[in-house]
Design a protein around this motif. Structure first.
Motif, short mmCIF file in Angstrom:
data_model
loop_
_atom_site.label_atom_id
_atom_site.label_comp_id
_atom_site.label_asym_id
_atom_site.label_seq_id
_atom_site.Cartn_x
_atom_site.Cartn_y
_atom_site.Cartn_z
N GLY A 108 0.82 -1.20 0.00
CA GLY A 108 0.00 0.00 0.00
C GLY A 108 0.86 1.26 0.00
O GLY A 108 1.95 1.27 0.57
N LEU A 109 0.35 2.29 -0.64
CA LEU A 109 1.06 3.57 -0.69
C LEU A 109 0.41 4.55 0.26
O LEU A 109 -0.81 4.75 0.23
CB LEU A 109 1.02 4.13 -2.12
CG LEU A 109 1.70 5.49 -2.33
CD1 LEU A 109 3.22 5.36 -2.22
CD2 LEU A 109 1.31 6.08 -3.69
N ARG A 110 1.25 5.11 1.15
CA ARG A 110 0.72 6.13 2.07
C ARG A 110 1.84 7.13 2.34
O ARG A 110 2.99 6.72 2.55
CB ARG A 110 0.26 5.48 3.37
CG ARG A 110 -0.52 6.47 4.23
CD ARG A 110 -1.28 5.79 5.32
NE ARG A 110 -0.38 4.97 6.13
CZ ARG A 110 -0.82 4.10 7.04
NH1 ARG A 110 -2.09 3.95 7.25
NH2 ARG A 110 0.04 3.42 7.74
N ASP A 111 1.49 8.40 2.36
CA ASP A 111 2.48 9.47 2.56
C ASP A 111 3.68 9.30 1.62
O ASP A 111 4.83 9.50 2.02
CB ASP A 111 2.98 9.50 4.01
CG ASP A 111 1.84 9.69 4.99
OD1 ASP A 111 0.82 10.31 4.59
OD2 ASP A 111 1.94 9.18 6.13
N GLY A 112 3.40 8.81 0.42
CA GLY A 112 4.46 8.69 -0.58
C GLY A 112 5.33 7.46 -0.44
O GLY A 112 6.26 7.26 -1.21
#
Ligand SMILES: [Zn+2]
Ligand SMILES: [Zn+2]
Length: 1020
Positions: free
Chosen positions: A247-251
């Motif tokens: 997953g992608l979060r805050d880049g």
């Protein structure tokens, strides 16, 4: 000749020193060997002890086990070799010499000079071989001490060369370029078995989450996790698990966790192939590296970010991945664990020293997501304790795929004690990787490999071959060690060019592994005197090199014994070499044992102050007590060793001493003269039933001991002997005591026979005490007897004297008596108080011995029948049931407590679905009013506790007898002195039993006219 008196307690240390000197002066061991020469052979091969430090108490365990069985076989008349071995070269010797010289790196060794360094190594070996020899003799070990083998002899080295040549001819030898565990202090790689030999320590390391910006995907990064910052400058790839969700979060891309919100979610396979910017792309080392995401099924989803940073030059799995994916291998550290030139600002610093600069640089570049610390288990060097690193290097390997199955087959022919170690060996063989045999060191087996630029690998198989092919340098070759061997180039067999030896030396387990061949003269045409003590070993021993016929006689070993670690080390290496050269196991039977801990169960460490030095233990405990402790221990479990347990053993051994002392004391008084012939057929006197029992009991002991020795099981040796001595002392002597107050021949001869046979049987376990007691009981008082217990042979079991039924009966009788005492103890009545009646249930074999039971328990009548009990309580026998039931114990205990159980035939019970045998429970039966009850293991007794005037009077008489005898002792009277007793008027009713009293206290007269309030005695 008469018996010499014994002191009240033995001084083990003094006695042992006397015996040692006496053995030497009398040449007992030489005579024993002479006596057995030409007899049936027993082949024991000694695994070499490293001659590097004084012997430790853990070595004393192994050396005791070796000596116990070698001695036993000697007593049984077997011809043996008695060759002790010293391990003399390799990393362990080097590390100790470095320490003593204050050298701390390979560079410093080279500056010191290899020839000088080799000389120091040899000196150390010579010094400690002598120390260990002295300590082993003190422990009682009988070996041929002038004939030791030293693994650094040229002969041993040549035999290994031969093995390596054979391995090469089979195509198993190769030079591997791979990532291996590396000790930066020792500057060498560590093999798989050495890795296991080392310790995993709890160490603290940084724990970093780092961003790797993705190319062409603005604002997106991979987040990787690492605990080795120094490997980041050598990063070339990042691995994801293709079937996992990220997953992608805050880049940042990381493994997706359930119930969390992400901007995007993708499968690992969708990320594969993406390129990213490495954290230190500006370093010269990184030139031309394209960083990309690769797929790897083994990415851990348990810890970290689910994205693994890959540095093929610094990790085994990383290196394997580099082969699959064609990744560049960046080797970041040199031999001493320092970063190399191409690592710019980090160059020249250790992996630890670059930790902070790497973290700082990451933070500066905005790549650090999170920096913490982690404590985890981490492998360390088995010799020096330095944390290991991984490094890609060239090493020499022996491929083991082809030998794996033959080695498993060979192991299937071996009988292991304890048996479960056989499976441990199998497990190791199934999982063993190729054998890394090269070490980048100095004082070790020089690998005879001469690779040529033409592509040919020349492998030299003997000194003669070296002499024949050398192109120079032979005149300075004083022995087959560095630096001298390095100065002997040879001609390539393919192209004729001059080639030089590789600089590596061999794994020390090659040195020890070749022993079953090199010391026994495998394929050697003629015996060579002093032919084993060559090269560095010259002058250290006189060991010959026997011929091949000798090898055939002594190979394979009938038995070997070493500690459990040797499964991956010596057992493995001798087996590897033997299966290669001869296709079979070099040993038939093996005894192995666990670890030695302190008496509280902690590991012993000098720095913890709980280590015990062998010398100190030998002085304070005595060798026999140590040997007894080691023998008593189940070898499949760790031993708790210390002065507390030693004191306990010393105390228990007193029963034997006191029994001998009893015989000697009365033999001196009564003039008993033992005769040798009694040991052959037993005493031909008018025997009483108790005598016949002790003679039969002795045959049982001999049978049990023989069985235990034959199956190499020491706990059964000490267990059998202790129970025999208990029977002898607490039954035979106790029941026959008064027969020794006069010269009852049958009693003296029976007791003497039993003690002497017992001493012979236990001799291999505690040779000093046995030898001493032999002197006291036999060699002193019997003319023409063998002067040493070890020259007297085994006390063969006599069929004529054996009587298993009688032995079994008396064992039940003793059980009844023990329960009778327990019952009496619960009633609070004195032991001396005569009682009316005992009822015995479940002990039919004891019926013929009712008289003895009556006497022992001071009851007027013994009745065999049913015990009427009012209540039955059953409790778990925790030391037995705990380990057996584990978690189930609670349920069983609760059921027993609640009375929910069913009685089974034979004294067992069923509770909570488990069948509990008689030995696994403690049974209490409360008796009816006026009765005390005790039971267990199927036997129950009830003791009538009500007293009548007759019993009360007898009780008072016995109290008086006891008191008068104490007074005799206090007055210092001799056992034979007669006395006159004066009683106060108040005791005159006891005179009804005057004769009884007189007999018991040796009184010629009892008066009541003294006027005193207390009894008085006077010498008659
Ligand atoms: Zn090391
Ligand atoms: Zn060549």
């Amino acid at each position: 000749m008469a018996f010499e008196p014994l002191p009240s307690v033995p001084d083990h240390t003094a006695l042992e020193r006397e015996i040692l000197a006496w053995w030497d002066e009398q040449g007992i061991f030489d005579e024993l060997r002479e006596q057995n020469r030409g007899g049936e052979r027993f082949s024991f091969i000694d695994g070499p002890i490293t001659a590097n430090n004084p012997m430790g108490v853990h070595h004393a365990w192994g050396r005791t086990l070796k000596d116990v069985f070698v001695r036993y076989k000697a007593v049984r008349g077997f011809d043996q070799r008695y060759q002790n071995g010293f391990d003399c070269q390799g990393l362990w010797v080097e590390v100790e010499v470095e320490k003593s010289l204050g050298l701390n790196s390979k560079r410093e060794i080279e500056e010191y000079g290899l020839a000088e360094f080799a000389a120091r190594c040899k000196e150390r070996v010579a010094e400690y071989a002598e120390v260990i020899t002295e300590q082993s003799r003190r422990l009682g070990m009988w070996m041929d001490w002038d004939n030791d083998y030293h693994t650094f002899s040229d002969t041993n080295i040549e035999y290994i060369w031969r093995f390596l040549k054979a391995v090469h001819e089979r195509g198993w030898l190769y030079k591997g370029h791979r990532s291996t565990p590396w000790c930066p202090r020792c500057g060498t790689s560590i093999s798989q078995h050495e890795l296991f030999a080392g310790e995993y320590k709890e160490l603290e390391h940084p724990s970093l989450f780092v961003r790797f910006p993705l190319k062409g995907r603005e604002g997106e990064s991979l987040v990787v996790w690492t605990t080795t910052p120094w490997t980041l400058p050598a990063n070339v790839a990042a691995a994801v698990r293709p079937d996992a969700e990220y997953g992608l979060r805050d880049g940042g891309w990381m493994l997706a966790r359930e119930k969390e919100d992400y901007e995007h979610v993708a499968r690992g396979e969708d990320l594969v192939g993406l390129e990213y910017e490495g954290p230190f792309d500006e370093l010269p080392a990184q030139e031309g590296v394209v960083h990309r995401v690769i797929a790897w099924d083994d990415v851990s989803l348990e810890e970290g970010s689910g994205i693994v940073h890959i540095a093929p030059g610094a990790g085994t799995e990383d290196f394997e991945l580099s082969r699959v994916h064609g990744l560049k291998v960046l080797v970041a550290i040199d031999e001493s664990g320092r970063m190399t030139e191409e690592y710019g600002p980090f160059a020249g610093r250790t992996t630890e020293e670059v930790e902070q600069p790497v973290i700082d640089a990451l933070r500066e570049r905005g790549l650090l997501v999170e920096a913490g610390r982690i404590v985890h288990r981490y492998p360390t060097c088995w010799r020096c304790g330095t944390p290991l690193l991984f490094r890609v290097v060239d090493d020499w390997f022996i491929a083991c795929d082809e030998i794996r199955q033959p080695m498993l087959d060979a192991n299937a022919t071996v009988e292991w004690t304890p048996a479960f170690y056989s499976k441990r060996m199998d497990d190791w063989l199934r999982n063993m990787g190729d054998w890394n045999i090269s070490r980048k060191r100095y004082f070790g087996l020089p690998l005879p490999f001469y690779p040529c630029t033409c592509g040919r690998l020349n492998v030299i198989g003997s000194r003669a071959e070296l002499d024949g092919r050398a192109t120079g340098g032979l005149d300075q070759l004083q022995e087959l060690h560095r630096p001298w061997i390095d100065e002997v180039p040879i001609a390539c067999e393919a192209c004729g060019e001059e080639v030089r030896r590789v600089t590596e030396v061999g794994d020390a387990w090659l040195d020890a592994g070749i022993i079953p061949f090199s010391t026994l003269g495998w394929q050697n045409p003629e015996r060579i005197e002093g032919g084993y003590a060559t090269g560095a070993a010259e002058g250290l021993s006189g060991a010959d090199l026997p011929d091949h016929a000798h090898w055939e006689q002594w190979f394979p070993a009938d038995w070997i014994s070493e500690m459990r670690e040797q499964i991956r080390l010596w057992f493995y290496s001798i087996s590897f070499m033997s299966v290669t050269l001869e296709g079979r196991s070099p040993y038939r039977k093996v005894l192995t044992y666990e670890k030695l801990l302190d008496e509280h169960g902690r590991e012993m460490h000098r720095s913890w102050g709980n280590a015990i030095l062998a010398d100190e233990a030998l002085d304070r405990m005595g060798a026999d007590v140590m040997r007894w402790m080691f023998c008593e221990q189940n070898p499949g479990q760790n031993i708790k060793f210390g002065y507390g347990p030693a004191q306990e053993v010393r105390r228990r051994l007193l029963t034997l001493w006191n029994s001998v002392s009893f015989l000697v004391t009365y033999a001196r008084i009564e003039g008993y003269k033992p005769r040798w012939a009694d040991l052959e057929g037993g005493p031909d006197a008018e025997l009483q039933p108790l005598d016949r029992w002790l003679l039969a009991r002795t045959q049982r002991l001999v049978a049990e001991m023989e069985a235990a020795y034959e199956r190499y099981w020491t706990p059964a040796l000490t267990g059998s002997f202790e129970s025999f001595v208990d029977d002898l002392s607490n039954w035979y002597i106790r029941r026959s005591r008064r027969r020794f107050y006069s010269l009852d021949e049958a009693a003296f001869r029976t007791l003497w026979y039993a003690l002497v046979q017992g001493v012979r049987a236990i001799g291999p376990v505690m040779p000093f005490l046995a030898e001493h007691l032999w002197q006291v009981l036999v060699a002193g008082p019997v003319a023409d007897a063998p002067r040493s217990v070890f020259l007297a042979g085994w006390p063969e079991r006599s069929e004529a004297l054996a009587d298993e039924a009688l032995v079994a009966e008396v064992s039940v009788v003793r059980r009844v008596v023990e329960l009778g005492r327990q019952a009496r103890a619960t009633s609070g009545l004195k032991l001396r108080q005569p009682l009316r009646r005992l009822v015995v249930e479940g002990a039919a074999p004891a019926e013929a011995h009712a008289d003895e039971i009556r006497g022992e328990l001071r009851v007027k009548e013994v009745e065999f029948g049913e015990v009427e009990a009012s209540e039955l309580r059953v409790k778990p026998n925790l030391p037995v049931l705990g380990p057996k039931l584990g978690k189930e114990l609670g349920a069983v205990r609760a059921a027993l407590e609640a009375g929910e159980f069913e009685e089974l035939p034979g004294g067992g019970f069923r509770a909570a679905g488990h069948e509990l045998s008689a030995g696994e429970v403690l049974v209490e039966r409360a008796g009816k009013e006026g009765w005390a009850v005790a039971g267990g293991e199927g036997v129950t007794v009830a003791l009538q506790t009500t007293l009548d005037p007759e019993l009360e009077l007898e009780g008072r008489v016995l109290d008086l007898i006891h008191e008068l005898n104490s007074m005799r002792k206090e007055a210092g009277l001799d056992l034979t002195d007669r006395i006159v007793v004066t009683l106060p008027e108040s005791l005159s009713d006891l005179l009804a039993h005057a004769n009884w009293i007189k007999e018991e206290v040796l009184a010629v007269e009892i008066r009541t006219d003294g006027g005193s309030a207390e009894p008085e005695i006077a010498k008659a």
